[in-house]
Scaffold this motif. Sequence first.
Motif, PDB file in Angstrom:
ATOM      1  N   HIS A   1       1.557  -1.223  -0.196  1.00  0.00           N
ATOM      2  CA  HIS A   1      -0.236  -0.019  -0.070  1.00  0.00           C
ATOM      3  C   HIS A   1       0.679   1.435   0.204  1.00  0.00           C
ATOM      4  CE1 HIS A   1       1.034  -0.050   4.114  1.00  0.00           C
ATOM      5  NE2 HIS A   1       0.350   0.651   3.979  1.00  0.00           N
ATOM      6  N   ARG A   2       1.908   1.213  -0.208  1.00  0.00           N
ATOM      7  CA  ARG A   2       2.805   2.222  -0.229  1.00  0.00           C
ATOM      8  C   ARG A   2       3.288   3.015  -1.234  1.00  0.00           C
ATOM      9  NH1 ARG A   2       7.671   2.518   2.296  1.00  0.00           N
ATOM     10  NH2 ARG A   2       7.457   4.569   2.792  1.00  0.00           N
TER      11      ARG A   2
ATOM     12  N   ASP B   1      -5.632   2.494  -6.435  1.00  0.00           N
ATOM     13  CA  ASP B   1      -6.600   1.230  -5.955  1.00  0.00           C
ATOM     14  C   ASP B   1      -5.425  -0.111  -6.481  1.00  0.00           C
ATOM     15  OD1 ASP B   1      -7.244   2.407  -3.703  1.00  0.00           O
ATOM     16  OD2 ASP B   1      -9.476   2.683  -4.492  1.00  0.00           O
TER      17      ASP B   1
ATOM     18  N   PRO C   1      -5.009  -1.016  -1.098  1.00  0.00           N
ATOM     19  CA  PRO C   1      -5.547  -1.536   0.451  1.00  0.00           C
ATOM     20  C   PRO C   1      -5.597  -2.427   0.929  1.00  0.00           C
ATOM     21  CG  PRO C   1      -7.286   0.093  -0.483  1.00  0.00           C
ATOM     22  CD  PRO C   1      -6.099  -1.085  -1.928  1.00  0.00           C
TER      23      PRO C   1
ATOM     24  N   ALA D   1      -1.627  -0.163  -5.805  1.00  0.00           N
ATOM     25  CA  ALA D   1      -1.840  -0.350  -4.336  1.00  0.00           C
ATOM     26  C   ALA D   1      -2.687  -0.665  -3.522  1.00  0.00           C
ATOM     27  CB  ALA D   1       0.002   1.196  -3.828  1.00  0.00           C
TER      28      ALA D   1
ATOM     29  N   ARG E   1      -6.227   5.736   2.421  1.00  0.00           N
ATOM     30  CA  ARG E   1      -5.642   3.773   2.037  1.00  0.00           C
ATOM     31  C   ARG E   1      -4.462   3.403   1.782  1.00  0.00           C
ATOM     32  NH1 ARG E   1     -10.876   3.339  -2.729  1.00  0.00           N
ATOM     33  NH2 ARG E   1     -12.575   3.764  -1.271  1.00  0.00           N
ATOM     34  N   GLN E   2      -3.689   4.194   1.270  1.00  0.00           N
ATOM     35  CA  GLN E   2      -2.437   4.201   1.366  1.00  0.00           C
ATOM     36  C   GLN E   2      -1.531   5.216   2.122  1.00  0.00           C
ATOM     37  OE1 GLN E   2      -4.952   4.783  -1.318  1.00  0.00           O
ATOM     38  NE2 GLN E   2      -4.901   2.157  -2.219  1.00  0.00           N
TER      39      GLN E   2
END
Length: 574
Positions: A138-139, A518, A523, A521, A168-169
């Motif tokens: 998520h980074r 999304d 979540p 990456a 989320r990220q």
Amino acid sequence: MTKISSTTLTLGVLFCVLASLTHASLPTAGGAPGLKMSKMASAPKRRTEAMQLRGGKTYSPEQSEHSEHESSSSSSSRAQQLFQALWETKEKHGDGLSASALEDILTTLREYPELMYMKQKADVKAIEEYNTKKDKAHRVAVFSHSLERNGANIFVLILLQHMTSLDRQAFELYTPAEGPMREDFEKLGVKVNIMKPSDPGYMVSLEEELSNFGAVFANTIMSAPVVRTAQKLGMPYTWVIHEAWPQDQFDWYASKVFMQKGIDAGIIKEAFQSAEPGSGNVCFPAKIQMELYDGLINKAACQVVYNGIPVASIDQFQKEKNRKAIRAELGYTDDDFLVLHLGTVCARKCQHVTAQAFSKLVNEKGVKNAKLLIVGARYIRQHEIDYISKVKKILKEGGVMNRATIMDIHEHVLRFYLAADVVLVPSKNEVLPLVISEAQAFRRPLVASNIDGLPEAVTDGQEGFLVPPEDAQALADAIDKFHKDSDLAVRTGALGRVRALHQFSHKTMRERYEEIIDEMAPPADKMLQRLVEEPVVEEQSAVAPELQAAMLQKREAMGLSTASQVPMALRAAH
């Protein structure tokens, strides 16, 4: 580690595991590979045979360590035996797997605990790999060409304002140099890092940095080295191209116009040519711009996402501010006809053509109440300083310097739109600058060059007028039409407002990039949904124990049951 619940295992999963253990292909309609199909043995008979094979001894994990050193033929034989037993169980029940079928399968599994322990050990490794990926998935590393206040960087700021609000990220920003927008990003909780492409060892350092992230968001064509590195590492990425650089002028724009050391035509072309569908996203804010790079990039890897503007914020600003008061603060009266040219003062945006046209407007058209406001001067690069001097010289020679104002770059520009009567965009090289849609949101008539992506936002004679680039006379004529006919200016501005709401919706842009980010990456909740909706055999057999309850709860909420997923896994196994 808590043992994975047996109810989440499927027959398809087990076939895949056993196939890997035996190095055999999966079953076909003709029966289990390498084995002759025999009449289905009863469960008690299989249980007796299994005990005999183990010599009537119980099995423990400690023994598995010893069994790993046994001959490969022995391991293969045991796997084949279990494989055969499971295949017969599957044949017995056909495609439908009821609760009793699952119980029969589990009964079979209990007779071969050593292979299940080997499977559990494989799960441990897979879980460790999954958790490692999950921690950084998520980074997102965001790369921009500067921290100066310009359209490309404001786009990133607007996008991150939205994405960070969703939580989320996690985002970090990388840029080659310091600038006034550092504070804007840090207010969002986004860490800002300085990395210069011209520094020795930059590419090595870049790879090390990217190893801490799950995805890359690269802004502007000058992020080509970053994109190329992501491509080599197999990282998901999104590359947003704001520029409209001719293919034969990459070097000139990179080194002379933007003074970007360490970036040349070679790396730019390589990044374009290496873009493939499914490996990353290359986004353009205009259709014509994508066509400019035709032949250099696979169009299947590209998409057009128009830059959106926060119309709600603009409307709120207009409600709170008074146009007459704003004009007075800037030094203009109600009678003044204010011509606005907003954007970085540089040769590409043609403020010198604006100066020439304004001189004609006053001296030849006789518009004595005309005033000119140019906003966007900066004194960083020598060519910019020289260009500002050139613009001033034209105004002085035309005898209109006293009617013109050249202001530095400003963080807050909405007041200039509110004060203006007409907005100019006479660039000779442009994609789709925010100034067009922002002016339309303020219902201001436009005069723009008929180049690149500008006709995608302005239809000649409707939201404004399109004129040939670097044609001062045509520019002056178009401005004069709005001066002579105020009703025309109002009608044109109203049409622009409609177009801004339809084509340059901030909501539409945010939602599209939200989907893109999304996807590359994901979540945690979307990672879980992927496991539930599209179970992949290898992933399903190695789901971390802490996710089991969440997966089951998610399936129930979606109207799915564990049993309903079994046939899908079986089909995947085949």
